[in-house]
Structure formats: structure tokens, C-alpha cells
Design an enzyme around this catalytic site. Structure first.
Site, PDB file in Angstrom:
ATOM      1  N   LYS A   1       0.830  -1.220   0.000  1.00 32.40           N
ATOM      2  CA  LYS A   1       0.000   0.000   0.000  1.00 32.40           C
ATOM      3  C   LYS A   1       0.859   1.263   0.000  1.00 32.40           C
ATOM      4  O   LYS A   1       0.621   2.180  -0.768  1.00 32.40           O
ATOM      5  CB  LYS A   1      -0.927   0.035   1.224  1.00 32.40           C
ATOM      6  CG  LYS A   1      -1.991  -1.028   1.237  1.00 32.40           C
ATOM      7  CD  LYS A   1      -3.008  -0.783   2.343  1.00 32.40           C
ATOM      8  CE  LYS A   1      -2.432  -0.878   3.737  1.00 32.40           C
ATOM      9  NZ  LYS A   1      -1.942  -2.219   4.109  1.00 32.40           N
TER      10      LYS A   1
ATOM     11  N   ARG B   1      -9.994   1.058   8.604  1.00 30.84           N
ATOM     12  CA  ARG B   1      -9.516  -0.299   8.852  1.00 30.84           C
ATOM     13  C   ARG B   1     -10.588  -1.143   9.528  1.00 30.84           C
ATOM     14  O   ARG B   1     -10.310  -2.256   9.984  1.00 30.84           O
ATOM     15  CB  ARG B   1      -8.287  -0.246   9.754  1.00 30.84           C
ATOM     16  CG  ARG B   1      -6.958  -0.463   9.017  1.00 30.84           C
ATOM     17  CD  ARG B   1      -5.836  -0.355  10.036  1.00 30.84           C
ATOM     18  NE  ARG B   1      -4.641  -1.056   9.663  1.00 30.84           N
ATOM     19  CZ  ARG B   1      -3.594  -0.477   9.086  1.00 30.84           C
ATOM     20  NH1 ARG B   1      -3.618   0.779   8.757  1.00 30.84           N
ATOM     21  NH2 ARG B   1      -2.517  -1.186   8.829  1.00 30.84           N
TER      22      ARG B   1
ATOM     23  N   ARG C   1      11.303  -6.340   4.929  1.00 31.97           N
ATOM     24  CA  ARG C   1      11.099  -4.961   4.463  1.00 31.97           C
ATOM     25  C   ARG C   1      12.051  -3.990   5.174  1.00 31.97           C
ATOM     26  O   ARG C   1      12.282  -4.072   6.374  1.00 31.97           O
ATOM     27  CB  ARG C   1       9.646  -4.554   4.747  1.00 31.97           C
ATOM     28  CG  ARG C   1       9.335  -3.117   4.408  1.00 31.97           C
ATOM     29  CD  ARG C   1       7.859  -2.902   4.276  1.00 31.97           C
ATOM     30  NE  ARG C   1       7.117  -3.018   5.518  1.00 31.97           N
ATOM     31  CZ  ARG C   1       5.794  -2.864   5.581  1.00 31.97           C
ATOM     32  NH1 ARG C   1       5.089  -2.644   4.493  1.00 31.97           N
ATOM     33  NH2 ARG C   1       5.182  -2.965   6.735  1.00 31.97           N
TER      34      ARG C   1
ATOM     35  N   ARG D   1      10.917  -1.286  10.444  1.00 33.29           N
ATOM     36  CA  ARG D   1       9.872  -0.842  11.355  1.00 33.29           C
ATOM     37  C   ARG D   1       9.808  -1.759  12.566  1.00 33.29           C
ATOM     38  O   ARG D   1       9.951  -2.974  12.430  1.00 33.29           O
ATOM     39  CB  ARG D   1       8.510  -0.866  10.627  1.00 33.29           C
ATOM     40  CG  ARG D   1       8.198   0.435   9.929  1.00 33.29           C
ATOM     41  CD  ARG D   1       6.995   0.341   9.042  1.00 33.29           C
ATOM     42  NE  ARG D   1       5.810  -0.266   9.673  1.00 33.29           N
ATOM     43  CZ  ARG D   1       4.604  -0.287   9.112  1.00 33.29           C
ATOM     44  NH1 ARG D   1       4.426   0.259   7.914  1.00 33.29           N
ATOM     45  NH2 ARG D   1       3.587  -0.858   9.716  1.00 33.29           N
TER      46      ARG D   1
ATOM     47  N   ARG E   1      -1.007  -8.591  13.334  1.00 29.87           N
ATOM     48  CA  ARG E   1      -1.532  -7.617  12.355  1.00 29.87           C
ATOM     49  C   ARG E   1      -2.392  -8.319  11.308  1.00 29.87           C
ATOM     50  O   ARG E   1      -3.418  -7.789  10.872  1.00 29.87           O
ATOM     51  CB  ARG E   1      -0.368  -6.870  11.675  1.00 29.87           C
ATOM     52  CG  ARG E   1       0.294  -5.848  12.581  1.00 29.87           C
ATOM     53  CD  ARG E   1       1.676  -5.454  12.108  1.00 29.87           C
ATOM     54  NE  ARG E   1       1.682  -4.728  10.858  1.00 29.87           N
ATOM     55  CZ  ARG E   1       2.790  -4.516  10.130  1.00 29.87           C
ATOM     56  NH1 ARG E   1       3.955  -4.985  10.542  1.00 29.87           N
ATOM     57  NH2 ARG E   1       2.723  -3.840   9.017  1.00 29.87           N
TER      58      ARG E   1
HETATM   59  P1  AMP Z   1       0.422   0.807   8.712  1.00 32.18           P
HETATM   60  O1  AMP Z   1       1.583   1.747   8.588  1.00 32.18           O
HETATM   61  O2  AMP Z   1      -0.745   1.207   7.876  1.00 32.18           O
HETATM   62  O3  AMP Z   1       0.834  -0.621   8.507  1.00 32.18           O
HETATM   63  O4  AMP Z   1      -0.085   0.914  10.217  1.00 32.18           O
HETATM   64  C1  AMP Z   1       0.740   0.537  11.310  1.00 32.18           C
HETATM   65  C2  AMP Z   1      -0.098   0.371  12.564  1.00 32.18           C
HETATM   66  O5  AMP Z   1      -0.710   1.630  12.901  1.00 32.18           O
HETATM   67  C3  AMP Z   1      -1.250  -0.605  12.448  1.00 32.18           C
HETATM   68  O6  AMP Z   1      -0.837  -1.955  12.645  1.00 32.18           O
HETATM   69  C4  AMP Z   1      -2.173  -0.106  13.568  1.00 32.18           C
HETATM   70  O7  AMP Z   1      -1.685  -0.508  14.841  1.00 32.18           O
HETATM   71  C5  AMP Z   1      -1.996   1.408  13.467  1.00 32.18           C
HETATM   72  N1  AMP Z   1      -3.010   1.974  12.548  1.00 32.18           N
HETATM   73  C6  AMP Z   1      -2.802   2.497  11.314  1.00 32.18           C
HETATM   74  N2  AMP Z   1      -3.949   2.897  10.754  1.00 32.18           N
HETATM   75  C7  AMP Z   1      -4.928   2.620  11.653  1.00 32.18           C
HETATM   76  C8  AMP Z   1      -6.335   2.760  11.661  1.00 32.18           C
HETATM   77  N3  AMP Z   1      -7.015   3.228  10.603  1.00 32.18           N
HETATM   78  N4  AMP Z   1      -7.004   2.372  12.781  1.00 32.18           N
HETATM   79  C9  AMP Z   1      -6.358   1.904  13.854  1.00 32.18           C
HETATM   80  N5  AMP Z   1      -5.036   1.702  13.905  1.00 32.18           N
HETATM   81  C10 AMP Z   1      -4.315   2.053  12.819  1.00 32.18           C
END
Ligand code: AMP
Length: 207
Positions: free
Chosen positions: A13, A88, A122, A152, A163
Site C-alpha cells: 500500500k 480499517r 522490508r 519498522r 496484524r
Molecule cells: P500501517 O503503517 O498502515 O501498517 O499501520 C501501522 C499500525 O498503525 C497498524 O498496525 C495499527 O496498529 C496502526 N493503525 C494504522 N492505521 C490505523 C487505523 N485506521 N485504525 C487503527 N489503527 C491504525
């Protein structure tokens, strides 16, 4: 263009969002990036978010929806935006409906057997680029901006498992949700390279 980018962790993404935003001149809004910036800055939101992110769980809706609502009230999103990582859950999608009118939800379909390797290998850059270790030939430098790459904190096997489970339970139902509204388009990533996926994405967006 007001769009959502949907996909399991590791679907690519972030990589596709960066390219889409550049090519179509729309703002890329990643809730994950916003949380990571808050963690780095030591804010109250960052302190709260970290425990959820480290556990592979969703940060509470009250905080997340407020952040997105506030971000979408800024002037720079007038020409369009791309939400990466939001909504989400069905609850978040319903909340989003209250302050935004989404045109398209683009779903990146990735084979679940590839996800663990993709995420655990990654390496990311603060400029938004991301790489897989297998393509770096031992280098730890971003080819785009020259900054140092890092892994990360949540890209470890245990957190990735959580996740994925969060994605399957909370986020995957959004595919049917946006399909029912005739707003869903899907791109099958399979073993395509990021360039090939982007080509397929552009075909969808140019229609
Ligand atoms: P990402 O960078 O999109 O993989 O997001 C990393 C982490 O941030 C996720 O595993 C969640 O813990 C948190 N997170 C990101 N977006 C959301 C969302 N829309 N709602 C809740 N937690 C989020």
C-alpha cells in the site's frame, strides 16, 4: 479523486500510495505514518498508539477517526486525497462517511503466503520508499534520497501474525462493504513487481 487504498499488511500500500499521489497530484494520507511521526515526536497520541501498534492491534477509533477528520479539513486535500491504512474497520468506514464522500476503494490483493517474508524483509526510508532486503545487495541506503533505511518496529514475525489476524477480522470485511456500494476496484498483485502493480493500478485509475 478521493480514494482509499485497501490491502493486507505487506500488500504494498505504502509503495503504491506514494506513486499514485505523485502521478495524480493528490495528497497521500497514511494513518500509520501519522502515528509513527507522533511516536517519534513523543506526543501523547504517540505514547498511546505505540502500545497498540507494537501489539499489532488497532489504535482506538476515537483517536484515529479524529486524526483523519482533522487532516481532511485542511486546504491541501481539495484536489483529492488517498487514504492509506484508513478505514480499517466497518466502524471507521461509517465514521468516514460522515465527513467525506469517497469515490473509489482500490484493493490490493496479495497472496497471504507471501506476506510474512515481504514484511519481515522490508526496509523502509523516511522518504516513503520501501525495499526488500533481497534486492539491496547488502546496502542500507535509500536509492531515491540517500538516507539510511531502517526496519519498522512492528515488522517482526510475532507482530505481523497479530496484524494479519487484525486485518482478517476487522479490515477484510471492507472489501464487501465497498463492493456493495459499487466503489471497489481490485488489483491482483501476485508475484508482480511494484512497477507492474503500479501499471495495473494506473489502468484502473485512468478508466
Ligand atoms: P500501517 O503503517 O498502515 O501498517 O499501520 C501501522 C499500525 O498503525 C497498524 O498496525 C495499527 O496498529 C496502526 N493503525 C494504522 N492505521 C490505523 C487505523 N485506521 N485504525 C487503527 N489503527 C491504525
Amino acid at each position: 479523486m478521493k480514494m482509499i487504498l485497501l490491502g493486507a499488511p505487506g500488500a504494498g500500500k505504502g509503495t503504491q500510495a506514494t506513486r499514485i499521489a505523485e502521478k495524480y497530484g493528490i495528497v497521500h494520507i497514511s494513518t500509520g505514518d501519522i502515528f509513527r511521526a507522533n511516536i517519534k515526536g513523543g506526543t501523547e497520541i504517540g505514547k498511546l498508539a505505540k502500545s497498540y501498534i507494537d501489539a499489532g492491534k488497532l489504535v482506538p477509533d476515537s483517536v484515529t477517526c479524529e486524526i483523519v477528520k482533522d487532516r481532511l479539513s485542511k486546504d491541501d486535500v481539495r484536489n483529492g486525497y488517498l487514504l492509506d491504512g484508513f478505514p480499517r474497520s466497518l466502524y471507521q468506514a461509517e465514521e468516514l462517511n460522515k465527513f467525506a464522500d469517497i469515490d473509489l476503494c482500490l484493493n490490493l490483493e496479495v497472496d497471504s503466503s507471501l506476506i510474512m517474508d515481504r514484511i519481515c524483509g522490508r526496509r523502509v526510508c523516511s522518504c516513503g520508499e520501501s525495499y526488500h532486503v533481497s534486492t539491496l545487495n547488502g546496502s542500507n541506503i535509500c536509492a531515491k534520497c540517500g538516507n539510511e533505511l531502517y526496519r519498522r518496529d512492528d515488522d517482526n514475525p510475532e507482530t505481523v501474525k497479530a496484524r494479519l489476524s487484525t486485518y482478517n477480522v476487522m479490515t477484510a470485511p471492507l472489501i464487501a462493504y465497498y463492493a456493495a456500494q459499487n466503489k471497489l476496484a481490485s488489483v491482483v498483485c501476485g508475484t508482480k513487481t511494484p512497477d507492474e502493480v503500479f501499471e495495473a493500478v494506473c489502468e484502473v485509475l485512468d478508466k
